[in-house]
Design a protein around this motif. Sequence first.
Motif, mmCIF file in Angstrom:
data_model
loop_
_atom_site.group_PDB
_atom_site.id
_atom_site.type_symbol
_atom_site.label_atom_id
_atom_site.label_comp_id
_atom_site.label_asym_id
_atom_site.label_seq_id
_atom_site.Cartn_x
_atom_site.Cartn_y
_atom_site.Cartn_z
ATOM 1 N N LYS A 1 38.556 15.367 -84.634
ATOM 2 C CA LYS A 1 38.403 16.716 -84.103
ATOM 3 C C LYS A 1 38.346 16.712 -82.571
ATOM 4 N N GLN A 2 37.796 15.649 -81.999
ATOM 5 C CA GLN A 2 37.691 15.559 -80.545
ATOM 6 C C GLN A 2 38.957 15.008 -79.890
ATOM 7 N N GLU A 3 39.571 14.007 -80.536
ATOM 8 C CA GLU A 3 40.639 13.261 -79.870
ATOM 9 C C GLU A 3 41.971 13.259 -80.612
ATOM 10 N N GLY A 4 42.020 13.794 -81.826
ATOM 11 C CA GLY A 4 43.199 13.578 -82.645
ATOM 12 C C GLY A 4 43.143 12.185 -83.250
ATOM 13 N N LEU A 5 44.284 11.668 -83.684
ATOM 14 C CA LEU A 5 44.329 10.334 -84.278
ATOM 15 C C LEU A 5 45.508 9.576 -83.692
ATOM 16 N N LYS A 6 45.216 8.398 -83.129
ATOM 17 C CA LYS A 6 46.239 7.564 -82.529
ATOM 18 C C LYS A 6 46.133 6.150 -83.099
ATOM 19 N N PRO A 7 47.243 5.421 -83.081
ATOM 20 C CA PRO A 7 47.208 4.061 -83.634
ATOM 21 C C PRO A 7 46.142 3.171 -83.013
ATOM 22 N N ASP A 8 45.836 3.373 -81.726
ATOM 23 C CA ASP A 8 44.860 2.472 -81.099
ATOM 24 C C ASP A 8 43.425 2.721 -81.552
ATOM 25 N N GLN A 9 43.211 3.766 -82.372
ATOM 26 C CA GLN A 9 41.879 3.996 -82.937
ATOM 27 C C GLN A 9 41.681 3.253 -84.257
ATOM 28 N N ILE A 10 42.778 2.767 -84.842
ATOM 29 C CA ILE A 10 42.740 2.135 -86.161
ATOM 30 C C ILE A 10 42.429 0.652 -86.012
ATOM 31 N N SER A 11 41.351 0.211 -86.643
ATOM 32 C CA SER A 11 40.986 -1.205 -86.622
ATOM 33 C C SER A 11 41.232 -1.896 -87.959
ATOM 34 N N GLU B 1 34.127 -2.307 -85.941
ATOM 35 C CA GLU B 1 34.183 -1.028 -85.241
ATOM 36 C C GLU B 1 35.507 -0.344 -85.559
ATOM 37 N N GLY B 2 35.694 0.838 -85.004
ATOM 38 C CA GLY B 2 36.955 1.547 -85.160
ATOM 39 C C GLY B 2 37.081 2.271 -86.485
ATOM 40 N N LEU B 3 38.242 2.863 -86.701
ATOM 41 C CA LEU B 3 38.489 3.658 -87.903
ATOM 42 C C LEU B 3 39.280 2.854 -88.934
ATOM 43 N N ILE B 4 39.069 3.208 -90.193
ATOM 44 C CA ILE B 4 39.779 2.608 -91.319
ATOM 45 C C ILE B 4 40.794 3.617 -91.840
ATOM 46 N N LEU B 5 42.058 3.240 -91.829
ATOM 47 C CA LEU B 5 43.102 4.066 -92.432
ATOM 48 C C LEU B 5 43.219 3.689 -93.902
ATOM 49 N N TYR B 6 43.291 4.701 -94.766
ATOM 50 C CA TYR B 6 43.316 4.417 -96.208
ATOM 51 C C TYR B 6 44.378 5.285 -96.878
ATOM 52 N N PRO B 7 45.652 4.867 -96.825
ATOM 53 C CA PRO B 7 46.686 5.564 -97.611
ATOM 54 C C PRO B 7 46.415 5.301 -99.087
ATOM 55 N N HIS B 8 46.287 6.354 -99.874
ATOM 56 C CA HIS B 8 45.814 6.180 -101.247
ATOM 57 C C HIS B 8 46.502 7.192 -102.151
ATOM 58 N N PHE B 9 46.633 6.841 -103.417
ATOM 59 C CA PHE B 9 47.261 7.756 -104.375
ATOM 60 C C PHE B 9 46.257 8.731 -104.976
ATOM 61 N N TYR B 10 44.962 8.498 -104.791
ATOM 62 C CA TYR B 10 43.910 9.403 -105.246
ATOM 63 C C TYR B 10 43.166 9.996 -104.041
ATOM 64 N N SER B 11 42.429 11.059 -104.301
ATOM 65 C CA SER B 11 41.564 11.638 -103.271
ATOM 66 C C SER B 11 40.134 11.115 -103.403
ATOM 67 N N HIS B 12 39.950 10.115 -104.239
ATOM 68 C CA HIS B 12 38.639 9.489 -104.419
ATOM 69 C C HIS B 12 38.830 7.981 -104.510
ATOM 70 N N ILE B 13 37.744 7.247 -104.337
ATOM 71 C CA ILE B 13 37.796 5.794 -104.332
ATOM 72 C C ILE B 13 36.849 5.260 -105.407
ATOM 73 N N ILE B 14 37.394 4.420 -106.292
ATOM 74 C CA ILE B 14 36.618 3.814 -107.368
ATOM 75 C C ILE B 14 36.401 2.350 -106.995
ATOM 76 N N PRO B 15 35.219 1.976 -106.559
ATOM 77 C CA PRO B 15 35.025 0.628 -106.006
ATOM 78 C C PRO B 15 35.411 -0.514 -106.939
ATOM 79 N N GLY B 16 35.023 -0.453 -108.201
ATOM 80 C CA GLY B 16 35.297 -1.558 -109.123
ATOM 81 C C GLY B 16 36.073 -1.111 -110.343
#
Length: 361
Positions: A17-27, A253-268
């Motif tokens: 919301k403050q900065e948008g999203l750029k590749p250099d934010q992705i760790s 640190e930094g942000l995690i990008l998560y391209p996913h086929f669901y809108s939820h995450i099932i850990p196990g």
Amino acid sequence: MALLNIFAGDIAYKKIKQEGLKPDQISGIFGASGAAKWLSIYGLDRAIYQDWLTESTHPIHLFGTSVGAWKFAAAAQKAPGIALDAFATAYIEQSYPDGFSHEAIRRETESILNAFLSENAVKEILSHPFFRFHCGAVTSNGFFASETKTVLAAALGLAAARNLVSPRLLQKSFSRTVFSDPRDQFPFHKTITHNTKPIQLKESNFRKVIQASGSIPYVMPAVTNIEGAPNGVYRDGGLMDYHPAPGILWGGEGLILYPHFYSHIIPGWFDKPFRKRYATEALLSQTVLICPSADFIKTLPYQRLPDRNDFKRFQKDDSLRIRAWREAAARSHALGEEFKAIYEQNAWRDVVQPIKNAAIQ
């Protein structure tokens, strides 16, 4: 009609919301198990790795299990678009006209790997200028190490019962194993370092490691004799980290990008029936989750994601499965086009939603 949903955890949402999203934010980038479901976001992945993440100046850690690890092995090559195309095509065209024996599955697995993972490709992955490839498997304990079907079936049942009591008890059945880029260790969260030891990836063990990460118990043979790893029986990393949850694993640190086929995450893998065990907002604070919308899924063949069970559904006419999977993969390019439009127009602030708005599809 929006084809993509973009959800962000608390830290990530405020930053976008403050900065948008750029590749250099992705760790870091996480990739989930899910077999054929990946085909529904193949075009999105292609746009991310071929067009968006091209000139990073800092390391980006890739962590995946099963098909998530396989797609990262394509994405971390010099020509990610070509490698992802080859992987998707080979995955779609695998076929089992004579049944699902271990030998047939081994043969088709080799064919898929040969299509996109040459010796030179492995060199490229392990020397990539900014991607650091890591993948998860599990080391089998006790009866879970058996390849006798009746024993392994009983071991799976015991693991499910243990998980019902507590996911922590799964360590009696198998242990998380992470194979890590030799240049930079994966930045583990401090809470799991005591029971998760990284094993160094090499050109000589890479192919076996990839196989181990996707070796579904009972369905596929386990992998043994991995060079540089302790003696053991290695199986699908999705058993422990089905949809790897950043808040469990990530200590960086930094942000995690998560391209996913669901809108939820099932850990196990054993958590699939238990919605209360799906990843909470607290585990996703640094995460940017990008997934197809419900409207997009309705445009896919049979109005659902492709699925590994399609092999049995269409066993009498496998051409129907191949046709459906090809169509799903082709339609997924529309997700990539929408993703491109978002970053080219810098529309992140307009489309991002708090992850608490994500619905279970």
